[in-house]
Enzyme design. Sequence first.
Site, PDB file in Angstrom:
ATOM      1  N   GLU A  45       0.858  -1.236  -0.052  1.00 51.11           N
ATOM      2  CA  GLU A  45       0.021  -0.021   0.047  1.00 51.11           C
ATOM      3  C   GLU A  45       0.889   1.093  -0.052  1.00 51.11           C
ATOM      4  O   GLU A  45       1.743   1.335   0.988  1.00 51.11           O
ATOM      5  CB  GLU A  45      -1.057  -0.011   1.322  1.00 51.11           C
ATOM      6  CG  GLU A  45      -1.924   1.335   1.037  1.00 51.11           C
ATOM      7  CD  GLU A  45      -3.014   1.191   2.114  1.00 51.11           C
ATOM      8  OE1 GLU A  45      -3.449   0.205   2.517  1.00 51.11           O
ATOM      9  OE2 GLU A  45      -3.808   2.217   2.282  1.00 51.11           O
ATOM     10  N   GLU A  70       4.642   5.152   3.844  1.00 53.50           N
ATOM     11  CA  GLU A  70       3.911   6.554   4.164  1.00 53.50           C
ATOM     12  C   GLU A  70       5.054   7.369   4.933  1.00 53.50           C
ATOM     13  O   GLU A  70       5.567   7.200   5.902  1.00 53.50           O
ATOM     14  CB  GLU A  70       2.920   5.947   5.152  1.00 53.50           C
ATOM     15  CG  GLU A  70       2.167   7.385   5.696  1.00 53.50           C
ATOM     16  CD  GLU A  70       1.816   8.266   4.853  1.00 53.50           C
ATOM     17  OE1 GLU A  70       0.663   7.990   4.143  1.00 53.50           O
ATOM     18  OE2 GLU A  70       2.128   9.450   4.669  1.00 53.50           O
ATOM     19  N   ASP A 119      -2.880  12.273  -3.120  1.00 53.66           N
ATOM     20  CA  ASP A 119      -2.914  13.579  -3.335  1.00 53.66           C
ATOM     21  C   ASP A 119      -3.029  13.899  -4.521  1.00 53.66           C
ATOM     22  O   ASP A 119      -2.269  13.671  -5.540  1.00 53.66           O
ATOM     23  CB  ASP A 119      -1.697  14.339  -2.608  1.00 53.66           C
ATOM     24  CG  ASP A 119      -1.284  13.866  -0.952  1.00 53.66           C
ATOM     25  OD1 ASP A 119      -2.274  14.124  -0.391  1.00 53.66           O
ATOM     26  OD2 ASP A 119      -0.190  13.705  -0.837  1.00 53.66           O
ATOM     27  N   ASP A 155     -11.512  10.537  -5.164  1.00 52.58           N
ATOM     28  CA  ASP A 155     -12.539  11.414  -5.044  1.00 52.58           C
ATOM     29  C   ASP A 155     -12.647  12.687  -5.890  1.00 52.58           C
ATOM     30  O   ASP A 155     -13.474  13.370  -5.859  1.00 52.58           O
ATOM     31  CB  ASP A 155     -12.942  11.656  -3.741  1.00 52.58           C
ATOM     32  CG  ASP A 155     -12.114  12.562  -3.085  1.00 52.58           C
ATOM     33  OD1 ASP A 155     -11.061  12.806  -3.416  1.00 52.58           O
ATOM     34  OD2 ASP A 155     -12.530  13.050  -1.806  1.00 52.58           O
ATOM     35  N   GLU A 196     -11.461   8.312   2.553  1.00 53.23           N
ATOM     36  CA  GLU A 196     -12.404   7.857   1.796  1.00 53.23           C
ATOM     37  C   GLU A 196     -13.849   8.060   2.858  1.00 53.23           C
ATOM     38  O   GLU A 196     -14.844   8.613   2.298  1.00 53.23           O
ATOM     39  CB  GLU A 196     -12.468   6.532   1.452  1.00 53.23           C
ATOM     40  CG  GLU A 196     -13.612   6.279   0.593  1.00 53.23           C
ATOM     41  CD  GLU A 196     -14.228   4.779   0.958  1.00 53.23           C
ATOM     42  OE1 GLU A 196     -13.507   3.839   1.795  1.00 53.23           O
ATOM     43  OE2 GLU A 196     -15.448   4.423   0.632  1.00 53.23           O
TER      44      GLU A 196
END
Length: 218
Positions: A45, A70, A119, A155, A196
């Site tokens: 991920e 991350e 982003d 989104d 989300e």
Amino acid sequence: MPLSATRQARLENGLPKIEITLPEVGVQVAPETYFDGTHSDFWLEIGFGKGEHLAALAAAHPEIGMIGSEPFLNGVSGLVDLVVEGNLPNVRVFKDDARLLMDSLPEASIGRAFILFPDPWPKARHHKRRMVSAGNIAVLSRILKDGAELRIGTDHMEYCRWIMAHMLASADFVWQCDNPADWRNRPDDWPSSRYEIKSREAGRVSSYLRFIRRPRSL
Ligand SMILES: C[S@@+](CC[C@H](N)C(=O)[O-])C[C@H]1O[C@@H](n2cnc3c(N)ncnc32)[C@H](O)[C@@H]1O
């Protein structure tokens, strides 16, 4: 925002047990090296945020070695907490830029990859910072196994069009879509991520894109 003293202490205690450090540039390391030899596949991920999606998958798939990348320390701290609370031995964390980690992974070594709500960098002059780019798609194509799935959620309508244009331009991936429900609805085995949920609560609509890495031999 700096971590509280409690969270800093939890991070310092928990992170060394699951942190991945990379070899020198140019050296590749098989993902199994980071685990105890009991996992049948390895999923990656990119930009896991606070780690809800990654931790949920790790709990649902103890047979999979889950690797997350991350650079945001608050996010890393969030995942470390979830790993400790959920007693998840199958999670490893790289607390830096995913591109460094991907460069260190061998060809065809990852069974599934996730880029959730990257982003969007909406300004044109920042588009070069987007995680979904021709260069990063080529790297993902290299490290993903034949038939591996790449999942991308967003989104952001314009970034969604950008993602589709870049992914469809790659001969190495096939979009998994028979009808609009395939990208409008989050699949049952796609856990929600923090971003989300916030997006849904704000009334935005997300796209759930799934691509399959074409077999190399065809
Ligand atoms: C909008 S947030 C989404 C977080 C999470 N995926 C979610 O859905 O809740 C994007 C995340 O990507 C991370 N990110 C940005 N560039 C990255 C990079 N080069 N490597 C890894 N993560 C990155 C950011 O730190 C941030 O946590």
